[in-house]
Motif scaffolding. Structure first.
Motif, mmCIF file in Angstrom:
data_model
loop_
_atom_site.group_PDB
_atom_site.id
_atom_site.type_symbol
_atom_site.label_atom_id
_atom_site.label_comp_id
_atom_site.label_asym_id
_atom_site.label_seq_id
_atom_site.Cartn_x
_atom_site.Cartn_y
_atom_site.Cartn_z
ATOM 1 N N GLU A 179 -2.162 -15.795 -24.666
ATOM 2 C CA GLU A 179 -0.778 -16.164 -24.935
ATOM 3 C C GLU A 179 0.059 -14.936 -25.279
ATOM 4 N N ARG A 180 -0.507 -14.055 -26.095
ATOM 5 C CA ARG A 180 0.202 -12.837 -26.496
ATOM 6 C C ARG A 180 0.474 -11.932 -25.286
ATOM 7 N N ILE A 181 -0.518 -11.760 -24.431
ATOM 8 C CA ILE A 181 -0.362 -10.922 -23.236
ATOM 9 C C ILE A 181 0.660 -11.536 -22.280
ATOM 10 N N ALA A 182 0.594 -12.859 -22.098
ATOM 11 C CA ALA A 182 1.528 -13.538 -21.199
ATOM 12 C C ALA A 182 2.962 -13.415 -21.702
ATOM 13 N N GLN A 183 3.158 -13.411 -23.000
ATOM 14 C CA GLN A 183 4.507 -13.255 -23.549
ATOM 15 C C GLN A 183 5.011 -11.834 -23.349
ATOM 16 N N LEU A 184 4.142 -10.852 -23.498
ATOM 17 C CA LEU A 184 4.552 -9.460 -23.346
ATOM 18 C C LEU A 184 4.840 -9.105 -21.891
ATOM 19 N N ASP A 185 4.024 -9.615 -20.982
ATOM 20 C CA ASP A 185 4.165 -9.279 -19.563
ATOM 21 C C ASP A 185 3.815 -10.504 -18.714
ATOM 22 N N PRO A 186 4.808 -11.311 -18.362
ATOM 23 C CA PRO A 186 4.548 -12.542 -17.599
ATOM 24 C C PRO A 186 3.823 -12.310 -16.271
#
Length: 52
Positions: free
Chosen positions: A37-44
């Motif tokens: 979730e954190r990675i997806a928020q930083l870089d979709p």
């Protein structure tokens, strides 16, 4: 046939346990999902579970 029923019951049991850990936000599965979730928020563009 009995092995298939046992496998289905085991899967259901595992999902119930996983939900409990996710809700409590603890355990390895919760850590993986939180990281994703954190990675997806930083870089979709790095999302690999596409929601279509």
């Amino acid at each position: 046939m009995q092995n298939q029923n046992t496998a289905v019951r085991d899967q259901i049991r595992a999902l119930r346990r996983a939900r409990r850990y996710i809700r409590a936000n603890e355990g390895a599965l919760a850590r993986v999902l939180n990281t994703y979730e954190r990675i997806a928020q930083l870089d979709p563009s790095r999302r690999f579970w596409a929601e279509r």
